[in-house]
Design a protein around this motif. Sequence first.
Motif, PDB file in Angstrom:
ATOM      1  N   UNK A 280      37.405  72.594   1.016  1.00  0.00           N
ATOM      2  CA  UNK A 280      37.599  73.045   2.343  1.00  0.00           C
ATOM      3  C   UNK A 280      36.600  72.569   3.235  1.00  0.00           C
ATOM      4  N   UNK A 281      35.310  72.291   2.904  1.00  0.00           N
ATOM      5  CA  UNK A 281      34.413  71.623   3.765  1.00  0.00           C
ATOM      6  C   UNK A 281      34.862  70.336   4.354  1.00  0.00           C
ATOM      7  N   UNK A 282      35.552  69.588   3.359  1.00  0.00           N
ATOM      8  CA  UNK A 282      36.217  68.256   3.519  1.00  0.00           C
ATOM      9  C   UNK A 282      37.320  68.488   4.807  1.00  0.00           C
TER      10      UNK A 282
ATOM     11  N   UNK B  12      37.666  70.686   7.164  1.00  0.00           N
ATOM     12  CA  UNK B  12      36.942  70.941   8.274  1.00  0.00           C
ATOM     13  C   UNK B  12      36.460  69.869   8.955  1.00  0.00           C
ATOM     14  N   UNK B  13      35.707  68.993   8.158  1.00  0.00           N
ATOM     15  CA  UNK B  13      34.979  67.694   8.677  1.00  0.00           C
ATOM     16  C   UNK B  13      36.239  67.018   9.002  1.00  0.00           C
ATOM     17  N   UNK B  14      37.388  66.832   8.445  1.00  0.00           N
ATOM     18  CA  UNK B  14      38.478  65.919   8.851  1.00  0.00           C
ATOM     19  C   UNK B  14      38.915  66.642  10.223  1.00  0.00           C
ATOM     20  N   UNK B  15      39.008  67.958  10.312  1.00  0.00           N
ATOM     21  CA  UNK B  15      39.301  68.432  11.897  1.00  0.00           C
ATOM     22  C   UNK B  15      38.344  68.013  12.772  1.00  0.00           C
ATOM     23  N   UNK B  16      37.214  68.328  12.316  1.00  0.00           N
ATOM     24  CA  UNK B  16      36.106  67.788  13.377  1.00  0.00           C
ATOM     25  C   UNK B  16      36.201  66.339  13.839  1.00  0.00           C
ATOM     26  N   UNK B  17      36.416  65.461  12.855  1.00  0.00           N
ATOM     27  CA  UNK B  17      36.550  63.752  13.341  1.00  0.00           C
ATOM     28  C   UNK B  17      37.798  63.718  14.335  1.00  0.00           C
ATOM     29  N   UNK B  18      38.958  64.329  13.898  1.00  0.00           N
ATOM     30  CA  UNK B  18      40.122  63.844  14.865  1.00  0.00           C
ATOM     31  C   UNK B  18      40.040  64.629  16.264  1.00  0.00           C
TER      32      UNK B  18
ATOM     33  N   UNK C 116      27.537  70.401   9.983  1.00  0.00           N
ATOM     34  CA  UNK C 116      28.033  71.362   9.116  1.00  0.00           C
ATOM     35  C   UNK C 116      26.856  71.768   7.958  1.00  0.00           C
ATOM     36  N   UNK C 117      26.057  70.979   7.688  1.00  0.00           N
ATOM     37  CA  UNK C 117      24.816  70.872   6.988  1.00  0.00           C
ATOM     38  C   UNK C 117      23.553  71.522   7.471  1.00  0.00           C
ATOM     39  N   UNK C 118      23.845  71.960   8.897  1.00  0.00           N
ATOM     40  CA  UNK C 118      22.743  72.677   9.731  1.00  0.00           C
ATOM     41  C   UNK C 118      21.568  71.688  10.220  1.00  0.00           C
ATOM     42  N   UNK C 119      22.059  70.282  10.137  1.00  0.00           N
ATOM     43  CA  UNK C 119      21.001  69.398  10.691  1.00  0.00           C
ATOM     44  C   UNK C 119      21.104  69.421  12.258  1.00  0.00           C
ATOM     45  N   UNK C 120      22.010  69.878  12.795  1.00  0.00           N
ATOM     46  CA  UNK C 120      22.060  70.263  14.265  1.00  0.00           C
ATOM     47  C   UNK C 120      23.528  71.091  14.650  1.00  0.00           C
ATOM     48  N   UNK C 121      23.442  71.787  15.587  1.00  0.00           N
ATOM     49  CA  UNK C 121      24.502  72.548  15.757  1.00  0.00           C
ATOM     50  C   UNK C 121      25.882  71.821  15.872  1.00  0.00           C
ATOM     51  N   UNK C 122      27.121  72.352  15.432  1.00  0.00           N
ATOM     52  CA  UNK C 122      28.211  71.798  15.485  1.00  0.00           C
ATOM     53  C   UNK C 122      28.624  71.644  16.861  1.00  0.00           C
ATOM     54  N   UNK C 123      28.212  72.437  17.928  1.00  0.00           N
ATOM     55  CA  UNK C 123      28.716  72.333  19.238  1.00  0.00           C
ATOM     56  C   UNK C 123      28.582  71.072  19.771  1.00  0.00           C
ATOM     57  N   UNK C 124      27.362  70.224  19.173  1.00  0.00           N
ATOM     58  CA  UNK C 124      26.875  68.913  19.719  1.00  0.00           C
ATOM     59  C   UNK C 124      27.988  67.994  19.518  1.00  0.00           C
ATOM     60  N   UNK C 125      28.787  68.109  18.626  1.00  0.00           N
ATOM     61  CA  UNK C 125      29.856  67.286  18.194  1.00  0.00           C
ATOM     62  C   UNK C 125      30.713  66.945  19.430  1.00  0.00           C
ATOM     63  N   UNK C 126      30.739  67.926  20.352  1.00  0.00           N
ATOM     64  CA  UNK C 126      31.657  67.799  21.412  1.00  0.00           C
ATOM     65  C   UNK C 126      31.160  66.739  22.403  1.00  0.00           C
ATOM     66  N   UNK C 127      29.956  66.195  22.372  1.00  0.00           N
ATOM     67  CA  UNK C 127      29.265  65.218  23.208  1.00  0.00           C
ATOM     68  C   UNK C 127      29.402  64.060  22.518  1.00  0.00           C
ATOM     69  N   UNK C 128      30.262  63.651  21.325  1.00  0.00           N
ATOM     70  CA  UNK C 128      30.318  62.443  20.907  1.00  0.00           C
ATOM     71  C   UNK C 128      30.847  61.218  21.926  1.00  0.00           C
TER      72      UNK C 128
ATOM     73  N   UNK D 173      47.513  70.314  12.322  1.00  0.00           N
ATOM     74  CA  UNK D 173      48.489  71.169  11.601  1.00  0.00           C
ATOM     75  C   UNK D 173      48.297  70.619   9.982  1.00  0.00           C
ATOM     76  N   UNK D 174      48.019  69.563   9.839  1.00  0.00           N
ATOM     77  CA  UNK D 174      47.883  69.518   8.386  1.00  0.00           C
ATOM     78  C   UNK D 174      46.578  69.613   7.658  1.00  0.00           C
ATOM     79  N   UNK D 175      45.580  69.990   8.581  1.00  0.00           N
ATOM     80  CA  UNK D 175      44.043  70.284   8.127  1.00  0.00           C
ATOM     81  C   UNK D 175      43.549  71.824   8.271  1.00  0.00           C
ATOM     82  N   UNK D 176      43.734  72.525   7.401  1.00  0.00           N
ATOM     83  CA  UNK D 176      43.199  73.764   7.694  1.00  0.00           C
ATOM     84  C   UNK D 176      41.824  74.133   8.082  1.00  0.00           C
ATOM     85  N   UNK D 177      41.741  75.035   9.175  1.00  0.00           N
ATOM     86  CA  UNK D 177      40.291  75.131   9.705  1.00  0.00           C
ATOM     87  C   UNK D 177      39.561  76.265   8.686  1.00  0.00           C
ATOM     88  N   UNK D 178      38.595  75.631   8.113  1.00  0.00           N
ATOM     89  CA  UNK D 178      37.923  76.603   7.118  1.00  0.00           C
ATOM     90  C   UNK D 178      36.612  77.034   7.535  1.00  0.00           C
TER      91      UNK D 178
END
Lengths: 318, 279
Positions: free
Chosen positions: B8-10, B12-18, B80-92, B270-275
Amino acid sequence: MKKYTILGNNDTRSGFGDGLLEAGKRNQNVVALCADLTGSLKMDAFAKEFPNRFFQVGIAEANMMGVAAGMTINGKIPFTGTFANFSTGRVYDQIRQSIAYSGKNVKICASHAGLTLGEDGATHQILEDIGMMKMLPTMTVINPCDYNQTKQATLAIVDYPHPVYLRFGRPKVPIFIPEDMPFEIGKAILLSEGTDVSIFATGHLVWQALLACEMLENEGIKAEIINIHTIKPLDNERILKSVKKTNCAVSAEEHQLNGGLGDSIAQLLAQNYPTPLEMVGVNDSFGESGKPEDLMKKYGLTAEKIVEKVKNALKRKK
Amino acid sequence: MDILQLKNTASQIRRDIVRMVHGCQSGHPGGSLGCADYFAALYFHALDYKLPFLMEGKDEDLFFLSNGHISPVWYSTLSRANFFPPSELATFRKINSRLQGHPTTHEHLEGIRIASGSLGQGLSVAIGAAQAKKMNQDNKLVYVLMGDGEQQEGQVWEAAMYAAHHKIDNLIATIDVNGQQIDGSTNKIMSLLDLGAKWKAFGWQVLEMQGNDMEKVVETLDLAKKLTGKGQPILLLMKTEMGAGVDFMMGSHHWHGIAPNNEQLAQALAQLPETLGDY
């Protein structure tokens, strides 16, 4: 002029080797890596005294830079040792990404810099290293002038938590800096006061500048001699103070004119206090095989050349 | 985490990536997606790390990413492992972001200990860190991930030789073998031939695993850990599918370094469940 006595003759690389041994005794985090040139770099004493803190990497300089960068993460202070050519040009990207951009506390110690490497010829005589290293953000560039200064510089960079390029050479040259003179990174040394011209010299050319000073004095010209052992950060204040008094300058170095000390001084003067500047260095050419002193003569890196450039500078002075 | 939670974590990571790659319309989704299972297993099962993040990494396992272009998978995992907030991913990859195109220490992003991107350098750095741990009598491990195309860089082999010679046995290196590089398949561009035989010949203990099978990844990472401390560095040859998890991105070098458009993003999500909740 202030007279300097020759205290002895030794190579600057021995200053590094002896400094490294002392640094190892003073700080247990000091470690050393060498790419199959332990004897040439005078690192044997350190290797013998601290076998568990010395790492032979073989002929693999790129890996050496990466391993050194990795060691800093756990608090080590790595000193890498190889020839200046293999310390810079060969591994520029490794230094750029894994050391400078990553802000790693690695001391890149480079021997056999310049023409005075001698007989091995141009493949090994790097004359572009200062330029490459000074262009890297965060990098400090140090080029000491004799055995004593090199030893003190080696000790000084231990407690300076930044990447450093420390450049030294192969041949035995006069020792004239007092043994106990502390090395202050970024602080140029006023070796002799004068009013007619400022001579800014680094590395092996500092002794030549002192010889030139004596020759000029015999002709009634009072030259100010400043030892720029740290090319980056440059001691802007000291340089400007001197040229505001003399109003003309000569730079002298065992390096290409492009990208060297003279180039840094030219930038400083052009932007702050436009002054006639003449430059002693290698003019856009590779070196060749030969005895160090013959090469220095052929490529115009001598006291006589400095005197000639001083006269040009004086003519250009308003 | 159990296997289901890791899967499930993987996802979510895939959703984040795309979403990250779509958000800046640049970056490298293919290799990132292929390594999502490895990253989930590494950070949520194998790696003994500490928070808050400290550069020194004393008494904790360290991870280095040598093939820095797959930064999206690492950034997502770290957040996702709490090194920094996931919201920061939007700045990539956007201006003034700590999430640079390729990972860097320069912006002080938690979790990162070396800049990478110019290939071939990470193994050397990991070896240095592992050797320093030995000097410090710190018995934690060092992990590093490389790409298979990256094996074409000479420095990798300098480092391989060094690690075996110096018996760096607190190091687990992994190669993501997806068989693709920018210009095409590795077979076509520059054959790697038998990588396992090459690494064995260089003195490494070599293990193989299916990198998109979570059970196998966990099992092999556990085995690798057991094999440390025996005088040899360890290499995991990890077979993955570039673009794994998103059907139209799989099996080709096409998605190495391009971003999906709006429609493709929707199709991928659609292929990657949000977990764990989107950022």
